[in-house]
Structure formats: C-alpha cells, structure tokens
Write an enzyme that holds these catalytic residues in place. Structure first.
Site: not given
Ligand SMILES: NC(=O)c1ccc[n+]([C@@H]2O[C@H](COP(=O)([O-])OP(=O)(O)OC[C@H]3O[C@@H](n4cnc5c(N)ncnc54)[C@H](OP(=O)(O)O)[C@@H]3O)[C@@H](O)[C@H]2O)c1
Length: 275
Positions: A20, A41-42, A68, A157
């Site tokens: 992401g 984690r992955r 984390l 959230y």
């Molecule tokens: N996508 C959106 O629409 C959006 C909008 C606003 C804000 N955001 C923010 O942007 C950030 C990234 O989101 P994204 O959309 O890229 O999400 P994503 O595609 O679901 O990716 C999440 C990332 O966080 C890691 N992660 C999840 N749980 C974890 C844990 N317990 N320990 C360590 N790593 C962990 C995952 O890797 P592993 O599973 O391998 O650990 C993955 O690399 C987040 O803070 C989210 O709140 C996203």
C-alpha cells in the site's frame, strides 16, 4: 548529493513498508537515494521489497519483521538500527475498524490503538530525540481525511487519526528549533488493500480513489514545507470546508454518507469474526 538526501538520509524507517501507501513511500524514498529499513509482519513481502528496491534503485535495504501492536516492538526496532543514522521516520502502518462501535471487539480496538497511536507516538519520541541531538531529520506521520472530524461507524479509527494529526502539527512547531521537520500526510480514499477490505462501498460516496504513488509523493514533497497536507483536491476541500461550519455538520454528513454506503452483510460477518 540531493538536498532531500542530505536532510533526511542516509537511512529512513518506514513501517508498513511491504504494501500500500507504505510501499509507495519506501519506493519514492529509494528513488530519492535513501536507504530503507522496512518494517511489517509479512516477511515474504518484505523480502520482495528488499529485492525490488536494491535492484531497481541501488539503495541498501534492511527489513525488520515486527508486529507493532506488541509494546516491545519499538525497542526491538531501535536495537536493530542502533548502528545506523536514521534521518527520517515514517510511522505509516495502520489498520481500520468499521461498524457500530459498541458491536466491535474491545480487543481489536485496543490492538488498533497500539498500532495506529502508540507505535507512531513511541517511534517519533525515540527517533525524534536522536534527530534533535543530531540537529537534523524528519518525521512523516500518516493521518487520514477521516482524522479531520468524527466519523460515525468508523469512530475509533477516525479518533486514532485525529490523535496523529494533533500530535504531528504540534511537533511541527516544537521540533523546529532542533531542525527536525515534521509533517502530517492525510490521504483520502487510496487504492490499497485497506479500503478494499472495508465493509463500505466507496463508489456510493462522493469521493474518488488516488493511487498510493500519488499520495506518497504528496507527503514527501510537503516534508519541510508544510505542517499538514491532505492528498487530492476534493479531499483538501472536505478538510478545508469543515473549519467554517459548525463541527456537528461534517460529522453528520459523513455519518449519513457512510451509513448509506455500508454493506451490512459484511459488517455482520466482520463483527462475528472479531468476537
Ligand atoms: N488506503 C486508504 O484509503 C487510506 C486513507 C487514509 C489513511 N490511510 C492510512 O495509510 C496508512 C497505510 O494504509 P494502507 O492503505 O497502505 O494499508 P494496507 O495496504 O492495508 O497496508 C498496511 C501496512 O501496514 C502493515 N501492518 C498492518 N498491521 C501491522 C502490524 N500489526 N504490525 C506491523 N505492520 C502492520 C501491513 O503489513 P503486514 O500485514 O505484513 O504487517 C502493511 O504493510 C495507514 O496508517 C492508514 O490508516 C489509508
């Protein structure tokens, strides 16, 4: 050496770097010549990241497998990077939780708080102190458009993201005297696994999705220039207009829009698996 690398190099830590927005940020940092420490984690996805960035951009990449939500994880990262000069920290990893707040699992809510709030707070404190001593560095926090007001049905959230926004904009001022740049990037809907797995049909809302690469560039370009940046024109409008309205208005509006877009059958299933 580029000005960016001089200010924020030689090493950057990005959490959630294997997918992401985090992967897009890690890649953009590698393009700008920074060595990357990717945390998630992955492991297999971390391995892919390591191979891609080192082969494509010739930077050094270390990976740290860590959950984390584990309160000890930041000390583990600090120890594993004690031999490196960390010039930039991007505590990006986050999860969301949707549904009627009272129906969601307490344990899952607490884990989300540890990941979305506690880990970024701890990382910015630990590595921010080192940067302050060195007199140089940067922190890029990741909030969300949802952090700009309460969001019914995504309440906790959105609250975690409001915390990040508030912490980051205060640290932007506080850290200036140490020459450490702090910026909060707030993405709107972004095309990653996170919204894809949410029980919300975003096509029923007046918003559009951005690519993670666009969002990553917006955040990194704002570093050292702005305290906060919202990615995307329409998202900027949503964040801006609510300053001029009674606070209850955008909260009610988002509540109406989200409820309308909710896939009820998915949330019933999600609640069942959480408990
Ligand atoms: N996508 C959106 O629409 C959006 C909008 C606003 C804000 N955001 C923010 O942007 C950030 C990234 O989101 P994204 O959309 O890229 O999400 P994503 O595609 O679901 O990716 C999440 C990332 O966080 C890691 N992660 C999840 N749980 C974890 C844990 N317990 N320990 C360590 N790593 C962990 C995952 O890797 P592993 O599973 O391998 O650990 C993955 O690399 C987040 O803070 C989210 O709140 C996203």
């Amino acid at each position: 050496m580029s000005e960016f690398k001089e200010k924020y190099g030689p090493w950057a830590i990005v959490t959630g770097a294997n997918a992401g927005i985090g992967k897009a940020i890690a890649t953009e940092l590698a393009v700008r010549g920074l060595n990357i420490i990717g945390v998630a984690r992955r492991q297999e996805l971390l391995d892919d990241l390591q191979q891609e960035l080192s082969e494509d951009y010739g930077v050094k990449v270390r990976t740290i497998r860590a959950d984390l939500t584990d309160m000890e994880s930041i000390s583990k990262i600090e120890l594993a990077t004690s031999d490196l000069e960390i010039g930039l920290v991007v505590p990006n990893a986050g999860v969301e939780m949707s549904g009627e707040f009272i129906d969601t699992s307490l344990d899952a809510n607490e884990r989300m708080l540890r990941l979305n709030v506690h880990a970024p707070m701890q990382m910015s404190k630990v590595f921010g102190a080192k940067m302050a001593r060195r007199g140089r560095g940067g922190i890029l926090f990741i909030s969300s458009l949802f952090g700009y007001q309460g969001i019914p049905l995504v309440a906790n959230y959105a609250a975690t993201k409001a915390y990040i926004l508030s912490l980051g904009e205060a640290l932007n001022i506080e850290m200036k005297r140490h020459n450490v740049d702090v910026t909060v990037l707030s993405p709107g809907l972004t095309d990653t696994d996170m919204p894809a797995n949410m029980p919300i049909d975003f096509s029923r809302m007046p918003i559009y999705a951005q690519h993670p690469e666009q969002v990553a560039k917006t955040g990194l370009n704002a570093l050292g220039r702005k305290a906060t940046v919202v990615s995307g024109l329409l998202n900027k409008f949503y964040a801006w207009e609510n300053r001029f309205l009674p606070r209850s208005f955008p909260v009610s509006l988002f509540g109406f829009l989200i409820r309308h877009a909710f896939k009820e059958e998915t949330v019933a299933k999600q609640t069942a698996t959480q408990s």
